[in-house]
Design an enzyme around this catalytic site. Structure first.
Site, PDB file in Angstrom:
ATOM      1  N   ASP A  78      37.931 -31.935 -27.349  1.00  0.00           N
ATOM      2  CA  ASP A  78      39.039 -30.933 -26.320  1.00  0.00           C
ATOM      3  C   ASP A  78      39.982 -31.087 -26.162  1.00  0.00           C
ATOM      4  O   ASP A  78      40.402 -32.572 -25.606  1.00  0.00           O
ATOM      5  CB  ASP A  78      37.583 -31.171 -25.385  1.00  0.00           C
ATOM      6  CG  ASP A  78      38.159 -31.311 -23.871  1.00  0.00           C
ATOM      7  OD1 ASP A  78      38.643 -30.008 -23.998  1.00  0.00           O
ATOM      8  OD2 ASP A  78      37.099 -31.047 -22.980  1.00  0.00           O
ATOM      9  N   CYS A  92      39.924 -23.627 -23.525  1.00  0.00           N
ATOM     10  CA  CYS A  92      40.670 -23.784 -24.047  1.00  0.00           C
ATOM     11  C   CYS A  92      40.067 -23.681 -25.802  1.00  0.00           C
ATOM     12  O   CYS A  92      40.935 -22.496 -25.996  1.00  0.00           O
ATOM     13  CB  CYS A  92      40.918 -25.561 -23.854  1.00  0.00           C
ATOM     14  SG  CYS A  92      41.606 -25.574 -22.484  1.00  0.00           S
ATOM     15  N   ARG A  93      39.163 -24.530 -25.588  1.00  0.00           N
ATOM     16  CA  ARG A  93      38.649 -24.160 -27.631  1.00  0.00           C
ATOM     17  C   ARG A  93      38.355 -23.142 -28.028  1.00  0.00           C
ATOM     18  O   ARG A  93      38.413 -21.924 -28.936  1.00  0.00           O
ATOM     19  CB  ARG A  93      38.152 -25.457 -27.656  1.00  0.00           C
ATOM     20  CG  ARG A  93      38.595 -26.539 -27.986  1.00  0.00           C
ATOM     21  CD  ARG A  93      37.732 -27.558 -27.377  1.00  0.00           C
ATOM     22  NE  ARG A  93      37.007 -27.603 -26.738  1.00  0.00           N
ATOM     23  CZ  ARG A  93      35.524 -28.626 -26.644  1.00  0.00           C
ATOM     24  NH1 ARG A  93      35.231 -29.280 -27.716  1.00  0.00           N
ATOM     25  NH2 ARG A  93      35.413 -28.244 -25.291  1.00  0.00           N
ATOM     26  N   SER A  94      37.107 -22.451 -26.963  1.00  0.00           N
ATOM     27  CA  SER A  94      36.419 -21.137 -27.628  1.00  0.00           C
ATOM     28  C   SER A  94      36.984 -20.221 -27.131  1.00  0.00           C
ATOM     29  O   SER A  94      37.428 -18.743 -28.152  1.00  0.00           O
ATOM     30  CB  SER A  94      35.538 -20.701 -26.894  1.00  0.00           C
ATOM     31  OG  SER A  94      35.105 -21.087 -25.635  1.00  0.00           O
ATOM     32  N   CYS A 146      32.287 -23.818 -26.033  1.00  0.00           N
ATOM     33  CA  CYS A 146      32.541 -24.449 -24.995  1.00  0.00           C
ATOM     34  C   CYS A 146      32.249 -25.360 -24.270  1.00  0.00           C
ATOM     35  O   CYS A 146      31.317 -24.429 -23.187  1.00  0.00           O
ATOM     36  CB  CYS A 146      34.218 -24.773 -26.302  1.00  0.00           C
ATOM     37  SG  CYS A 146      35.214 -23.592 -24.758  1.00  0.00           S
ATOM     38  N   ASN A 159      35.103 -23.398 -21.586  1.00  0.00           N
ATOM     39  CA  ASN A 159      35.638 -21.879 -21.809  1.00  0.00           C
ATOM     40  C   ASN A 159      37.187 -20.964 -21.569  1.00  0.00           C
ATOM     41  O   ASN A 159      37.356 -20.036 -21.303  1.00  0.00           O
ATOM     42  CB  ASN A 159      34.958 -20.243 -21.529  1.00  0.00           C
ATOM     43  CG  ASN A 159      34.719 -19.328 -22.402  1.00  0.00           C
ATOM     44  OD1 ASN A 159      34.920 -18.346 -21.176  1.00  0.00           O
ATOM     45  ND2 ASN A 159      35.360 -18.772 -23.023  1.00  0.00           N
TER      46      ASN A 159
HETATM   47  P1  4NP Z   1      36.952 -25.915 -23.241  1.00  0.00           P
HETATM   48  O1  4NP Z   1      38.632 -27.913 -22.610  1.00  0.00           O
HETATM   49  O2  4NP Z   1      36.161 -25.941 -23.079  1.00  0.00           O
HETATM   50  O3  4NP Z   1      38.097 -26.424 -24.316  1.00  0.00           O
HETATM   51  O4  4NP Z   1      37.592 -24.458 -22.470  1.00  0.00           O
HETATM   52  C1  4NP Z   1      37.979 -27.935 -21.275  1.00  0.00           C
HETATM   53  C2  4NP Z   1      38.225 -27.093 -19.790  1.00  0.00           C
HETATM   54  C3  4NP Z   1      38.350 -27.577 -19.065  1.00  0.00           C
HETATM   55  C4  4NP Z   1      37.492 -28.855 -18.663  1.00  0.00           C
HETATM   56  C5  4NP Z   1      37.141 -29.631 -19.644  1.00  0.00           C
HETATM   57  C6  4NP Z   1      37.104 -29.011 -21.089  1.00  0.00           C
HETATM   58  N1  4NP Z   1      36.906 -29.249 -17.174  1.00  0.00           N
HETATM   59  O5  4NP Z   1      36.355 -30.446 -17.026  1.00  0.00           O
HETATM   60  O6  4NP Z   1      37.471 -28.625 -16.234  1.00  0.00           O
END
Ligand code: 4NP
Length: 159
Positions: free
Chosen positions: A127, A15-17, A10, A13
């Site tokens: 996201d 939240c989702r993955s 993702c 790294n």
């Molecule tokens: P992820 O979510 O891609 O599912 O881990 C996010 C985590 C952090 C951010 C964006 C999406 N960020 O902008 O810091």
């Protein structure tokens, strides 16, 4: 027997993955197939390198009995040779990972996590970062369903 290596990707790294990784491992465990696979997750932006998963993701996962044991890391070009399958959450992830590819063999490893989603095939896993708790709960269910589908598809392997 050679393990099949699966990488979930993702943006951050956190939240989702990492949740996809934990749920895939749980589905493997339920099927008694953990030994057949090596599983990891990473992000495309490296902004949260070394961090644990987001507390909102961890709390939501814990409410479903899932614990996440992962530190964020950024994808590297070597991942594209090492892993057999690279499962991306959304089209942005796909584009970023494709730009790292130098061979068609690497490109063929990239698949959308929702490839087999019965209702919304090939949709993005949105996201949840900017949303509220409901978004984390929805993300959980999308990932739970789709990681289980991947385990079903992959179980005949490795040979
Ligand atoms: P992820 O979510 O891609 O599912 O881990 C996010 C985590 C952090 C951010 C964006 C999406 N960020 O902008 O810091």
């Amino acid at each position: 027997m050679k393990k099949k290596k699966i990488l979930f990707v993702c943006l951050g790294n956190i939240c989702r993955s990492p949740l996809a990784e934990a749920l895939f491992l749980q589905a493997l465990s339920d099927a008694g197939a953990e030994d057949l696979f090596e599983v990891d997750s990473c992000g495309t932006n490296g902004q949260h390198d070394g961090e644990e998963a987001d507390p909102r993701t961890r709390n939501n996962a814990a409410s479903h009995g899932i614990s996440i044991d992962h530190r964020s890391r950024k994808i590297t070009p070597m991942d594209l040779d090492y892993f057999d399958l690279v499962l991306v959450m959304d089209e942005n992830n796909r584009r970023t990972v494709e730009l790292l590819c130098t061979t068609s063999q690497q490109r063929l490893k990239i698949k959308k996590l929702r490839a087999f989603d019965p209702l919304f095939p090939m949709d993005d896993v949105g996201d949840p970062w900017f949303g509220g708790e409901a978004g984390f709960e929805l993300t959980y269910h999308i990932l739970q369903e789709n990681t289980a589908l991947w385990v079903q598809r992959l179980l005949p392997y490795p040979r």
